[in-house]
Write a protein that holds these residues in place. Sequence first.
Motif, PDB file in Angstrom:
ATOM      1  N   LEU A   1      71.839  45.127  33.837  1.00  0.00           N
ATOM      2  CA  LEU A   1      72.052  45.121  32.392  1.00  0.00           C
ATOM      3  C   LEU A   1      71.954  46.516  31.776  1.00  0.00           C
ATOM      4  O   LEU A   1      72.738  46.854  30.885  1.00  0.00           O
ATOM      5  CB  LEU A   1      71.041  44.180  31.727  1.00  0.00           C
ATOM      6  CG  LEU A   1      71.354  42.687  31.824  1.00  0.00           C
ATOM      7  CD1 LEU A   1      70.164  41.870  31.346  1.00  0.00           C
ATOM      8  CD2 LEU A   1      72.593  42.337  31.022  1.00  0.00           C
TER       9      LEU A   1
ATOM     10  N   CYS B   1      75.131  48.479  32.649  1.00  0.00           N
ATOM     11  CA  CYS B   1      76.277  47.955  31.911  1.00  0.00           C
ATOM     12  C   CYS B   1      76.171  48.276  30.427  1.00  0.00           C
ATOM     13  O   CYS B   1      77.182  48.565  29.771  1.00  0.00           O
ATOM     14  CB  CYS B   1      76.391  46.451  32.124  1.00  0.00           C
ATOM     15  SG  CYS B   1      76.807  45.989  33.832  1.00  0.00           S
ATOM     16  N   GLN B   2      74.954  48.254  29.896  1.00  0.00           N
ATOM     17  CA  GLN B   2      74.770  48.580  28.484  1.00  0.00           C
ATOM     18  C   GLN B   2      75.171  50.019  28.202  1.00  0.00           C
ATOM     19  O   GLN B   2      75.734  50.322  27.139  1.00  0.00           O
ATOM     20  CB  GLN B   2      73.321  48.340  28.071  1.00  0.00           C
ATOM     21  CG  GLN B   2      73.066  48.526  26.577  1.00  0.00           C
ATOM     22  CD  GLN B   2      73.869  47.545  25.740  1.00  0.00           C
ATOM     23  OE1 GLN B   2      73.807  46.334  25.938  1.00  0.00           O
ATOM     24  NE2 GLN B   2      74.660  48.070  24.804  1.00  0.00           N
TER      25      GLN B   2
ATOM     26  N   LEU C   1      74.342  40.174  28.303  1.00  0.00           N
ATOM     27  CA  LEU C   1      74.930  41.434  27.857  1.00  0.00           C
ATOM     28  C   LEU C   1      75.666  41.262  26.550  1.00  0.00           C
ATOM     29  O   LEU C   1      75.538  42.091  25.639  1.00  0.00           O
ATOM     30  CB  LEU C   1      75.872  41.966  28.939  1.00  0.00           C
ATOM     31  CG  LEU C   1      76.531  43.316  28.645  1.00  0.00           C
ATOM     32  CD1 LEU C   1      75.493  44.438  28.649  1.00  0.00           C
ATOM     33  CD2 LEU C   1      77.634  43.602  29.683  1.00  0.00           C
TER      34      LEU C   1
END
Length: 370
Positions: A324, A327-328, A365
Amino acid sequence: MNQNKNQQIADIFASVESKSIFDNKQNASQSMTFSYLFFSDVRKDITDQNKYRFARELVEFADQSGFHAVYFPERHFYEFGSIYANNSIMAAYFAPLTKNIRLRTAAVTATLHHPVEIVENWAMVDILSNGRVDLGIGNGWNKADFVLSPDTYHDRVNLRNERIPMIQKLWRGESIEFAGPDGEMFSTRVFPRPIQPEINIWYVSASPQGFEYAGSMGYNIFTMLYGIDLNELEKKIKAYRKARAKAGFDPEAGIVSLMMHTFVHPDAEWVNRVVREPFKDYIRSSLAPHMKAAGKKLDQQEMEKMVDYSYARYFQTGGVFGDLSMCQKQIDHARQVGVNDIAFLQDFGIDYAAVKDSLIYLEQLVKQNQ
């Protein structure tokens, strides 16, 4: 193969790749929506029926998990993406199965179809979906596709630009004269009438000229990382918003949608293992028509070098891969450069069970960005 040649060929590969009307008066640069994109699914160990079933599961997940839209492509005469030969049929199938997401194209190939045909088909979907249709419009690239319309290939860029305003007029209910048999002209108005009085247009392009043209016409834009990174994309987005302002449109109102290959899971090393070989196969599957269209040939060694190069670039900078936090960072970077809709692409050969098991993390997400 030197790095420049690697980059050149990788660019060829990369190029393939509102519950009512979206309120374009909002400050788009401060918002971010998330969508799903279907594009390929070239797995040979899965039947077409199971591919459609998998697509249905993902669309229903997106509809229930805060996603904004789902994009369907138009692909012809090649196994790469062959299950998406007609995106209006796909959208019509999903219309009664969904309640929230927009049904959007990336793209309708306007040069292969008469404008009347496009509006007729999508007006029906608009009715079936209670007004949830948006149209992404492309001009086509694969020469073989134009057996459907042989006379439109060479002027396809200009022809797309001419046909989009026709599509908009027909959607509004205006009449346009078209030539019929023996050159006789017919004043044509399309039925059935769609629910939405106006149709939102996404101009599909990766070129600087396309970004500027879309801005000058007040269209939204759908794009991909065409051999560039997000920092290079920022330059195109700035040119797009500048062109909107120059033409008298709100520069911040245009929606910039970006395709990004995606797989989210807490174990980043496992993500790499799960994604690596399917993604490489996906790259190989896409090469043949694109190399042919570009008039280039590769031997096996060059092919594998290009595949390795493309995979490394996409995994590190061109997709939404990893845990996460990783990806953030990609989401934040995309937002910072001016992207306001990310279209997650997951049908590039990953094991279906792994994708479904990871959806809980993709949902997290999305929710932490709403």
